[in-house]
Motif scaffolding. Structure first.
Motif, PDB file in Angstrom:
ATOM      1  N   GLU A  44       0.830  -1.206   0.000  1.00 45.83           N
ATOM      2  CA  GLU A  44       0.000   0.000   0.000  1.00 45.83           C
ATOM      3  C   GLU A  44       0.866   1.259   0.000  1.00 45.83           C
ATOM      4  OE1 GLU A  44      -3.296  -0.113  -0.376  1.00 45.83           O
ATOM      5  OE2 GLU A  44      -3.054  -2.280  -0.511  1.00 45.83           O
ATOM      6  N   LEU A  45       2.131   1.119  -0.294  1.00 49.04           N
ATOM      7  CA  LEU A  45       3.052   2.250  -0.273  1.00 49.04           C
ATOM      8  C   LEU A  45       2.913   3.065  -1.561  1.00 49.04           C
ATOM      9  CD1 LEU A  45       6.170   0.289   0.987  1.00 49.04           C
ATOM     10  CD2 LEU A  45       4.719   1.793   2.362  1.00 49.04           C
ATOM     11  N   ALA A  46       2.460   4.300  -1.439  1.00 51.03           N
ATOM     12  CA  ALA A  46       2.263   5.145  -2.619  1.00 51.03           C
ATOM     13  C   ALA A  46       3.573   5.345  -3.374  1.00 51.03           C
ATOM     14  CB  ALA A  46       1.667   6.492  -2.209  1.00 51.03           C
ATOM     15  N   TRP A  47       4.689   5.495  -2.643  1.00 51.64           N
ATOM     16  CA  TRP A  47       5.965   5.713  -3.312  1.00 51.64           C
ATOM     17  C   TRP A  47       6.387   4.488  -4.121  1.00 51.64           C
ATOM     18  CZ3 TRP A  47       9.710   2.308  -1.945  1.00 51.64           C
ATOM     19  CH2 TRP A  47       9.678   1.762  -0.670  1.00 51.64           C
ATOM     20  N   ALA A  48       6.035   3.292  -3.662  1.00 48.78           N
ATOM     21  CA  ALA A  48       6.388   2.076  -4.405  1.00 48.78           C
ATOM     22  C   ALA A  48       5.621   2.012  -5.718  1.00 48.78           C
ATOM     23  CB  ALA A  48       6.113   0.843  -3.557  1.00 48.78           C
ATOM     24  N   LYS A  53       5.644   2.726 -11.729  1.00 44.11           N
ATOM     25  CA  LYS A  53       5.223   3.418 -12.956  1.00 44.11           C
ATOM     26  C   LYS A  53       6.416   4.029 -13.675  1.00 44.11           C
ATOM     27  CE  LYS A  53       0.540   4.186 -11.437  1.00 44.11           C
ATOM     28  NZ  LYS A  53      -0.356   5.034 -10.714  1.00 44.11           N
ATOM     29  N   LEU A  54       7.288   4.664 -12.920  1.00 39.30           N
ATOM     30  CA  LEU A  54       8.485   5.254 -13.521  1.00 39.30           C
ATOM     31  C   LEU A  54       9.433   4.190 -14.055  1.00 39.30           C
ATOM     32  CD1 LEU A  54       9.087   8.035 -10.848  1.00 39.30           C
ATOM     33  CD2 LEU A  54       8.379   8.400 -13.220  1.00 39.30           C
ATOM     34  N   LEU A  55       9.568   3.076 -13.321  1.00 35.45           N
ATOM     35  CA  LEU A  55      10.445   1.983 -13.753  1.00 35.45           C
ATOM     36  C   LEU A  55       9.945   1.367 -15.056  1.00 35.45           C
ATOM     37  CD1 LEU A  55      12.886   0.140 -13.226  1.00 35.45           C
ATOM     38  CD2 LEU A  55      11.370  -1.305 -11.837  1.00 35.45           C
ATOM     39  N   ILE A  56       8.649   1.187 -15.163  1.00 32.83           N
ATOM     40  CA  ILE A  56       8.081   0.651 -16.413  1.00 32.83           C
ATOM     41  C   ILE A  56       8.446   1.570 -17.577  1.00 32.83           C
ATOM     42  CG2 ILE A  56       5.916   0.263 -17.659  1.00 32.83           C
ATOM     43  CD1 ILE A  56       4.797  -0.850 -14.951  1.00 32.83           C
ATOM     44  N   ALA A 153       9.929   8.517  -1.773  1.00 33.29           N
ATOM     45  CA  ALA A 153       9.005   9.273  -2.623  1.00 33.29           C
ATOM     46  C   ALA A 153       9.739  10.361  -3.405  1.00 33.29           C
ATOM     47  CB  ALA A 153       7.883   9.878  -1.788  1.00 33.29           C
ATOM     48  N   ALA A 154      10.584  11.106  -2.723  1.00 34.77           N
ATOM     49  CA  ALA A 154      11.312  12.191  -3.367  1.00 34.77           C
ATOM     50  C   ALA A 154      12.332  11.679  -4.382  1.00 34.77           C
ATOM     51  CB  ALA A 154      12.010  13.058  -2.322  1.00 34.77           C
ATOM     52  N   ARG A 155      12.868  10.511  -4.143  1.00 32.59           N
ATOM     53  CA  ARG A 155      13.921   9.977  -5.012  1.00 32.59           C
ATOM     54  C   ARG A 155      13.398   8.979  -6.039  1.00 32.59           C
ATOM     55  NH1 ARG A 155      19.126   8.457  -1.966  1.00 32.59           N
ATOM     56  NH2 ARG A 155      19.966   8.899  -4.002  1.00 32.59           N
ATOM     57  N   ALA A 156      12.085   8.854  -6.167  1.00 29.26           N
ATOM     58  CA  ALA A 156      11.484   7.861  -7.066  1.00 29.26           C
ATOM     59  C   ALA A 156      12.024   7.935  -8.498  1.00 29.26           C
ATOM     60  CB  ALA A 156       9.962   7.973  -7.053  1.00 29.26           C
TER      61      ALA A 156
END
Length: 176
Positions: A44-48, A53-56, A153-156
């Motif tokens: 349930e981690l929003a940053w994960a 999404k960014l990794l994809i 989150a900041a480093r996503a």
């Protein structure tokens, strides 16, 4: 005279930093027909979810540049679902590399987490892992980043780019 020397050093540095030419045997990644990325963090981690999404996006961009098929499954999925998605995209399940994004539980007072990409294949690898219908071979190389949960989150964007590069850089090298 100085300019010539500087240009010579710059040319030498460029030559040293240039990617090695691909051998007649091809690149490491060429052992597979494509990549199936399962980036459903299952938390349930929003940053994960943001990192996924960014990794994809990062992996899709690098796969396109490497001219290798790429399929993303953005929800936690079992092996059968991943194989079905690969087949739907025209990929042979025995010729793909499965990449699973994983997040460790928090550790220590700083709540550090390891973010990993586990690389598995039905045909190549040195370690074994069970799946419902047989064995996977797990490649001994696992890209990993440790991050403080409070900074995630900041480093996503950086995390997603770094994980994609940690996957692709060794995969694009010439096969030994």
């Amino acid at each position: 005279m100085r300019w010539g020397r500087r240009l010579g050093l710059a040319a030498l540095a460029t030559l040293c930093l240039a990617p090695a030419p691909v051998s007649a045997q091809g690149r490491v990644i060429d052992a597979w027909q494509g990549i199936v990325l399962n980036c459903g963090p299952g938390t349930e981690l929003a940053w994960a979810d943001r990192i996924c999404k960014l990794l994809i996006g990062e992996m899709r961009k690098q796969a396109e540049a490497a001219k290798i098929a790429f399929v993303a499954v953005p929800t936690p999925s079992d092996d059968v679902t991943l194989d079905r998605r690969a087949s739907e995209e025209g990929l042979d399940i025995f010729s793909i590399i499965h990449v699973r994004f994983g997040i460790s539980p928090p550790t220590g007072s700083l709540k550090n987490r390891d973010l990993t990409l586990v690389l598995r294949s039905l045909t190549a690898g040195s370690l074994f892992e069970m799946r419902k219908d047989g064995h996977y071979k797990v490649l001994s190389y696992t890209p990993m980043i440790s991050i403080n949960e409070g900074e995630a989150a900041a480093r996503a964007p950086w995390v997603a780019q770094a994980l994609a590069e940690l996957f692709f850089i060794p995969m694009l090298k010439a096969r030994p």
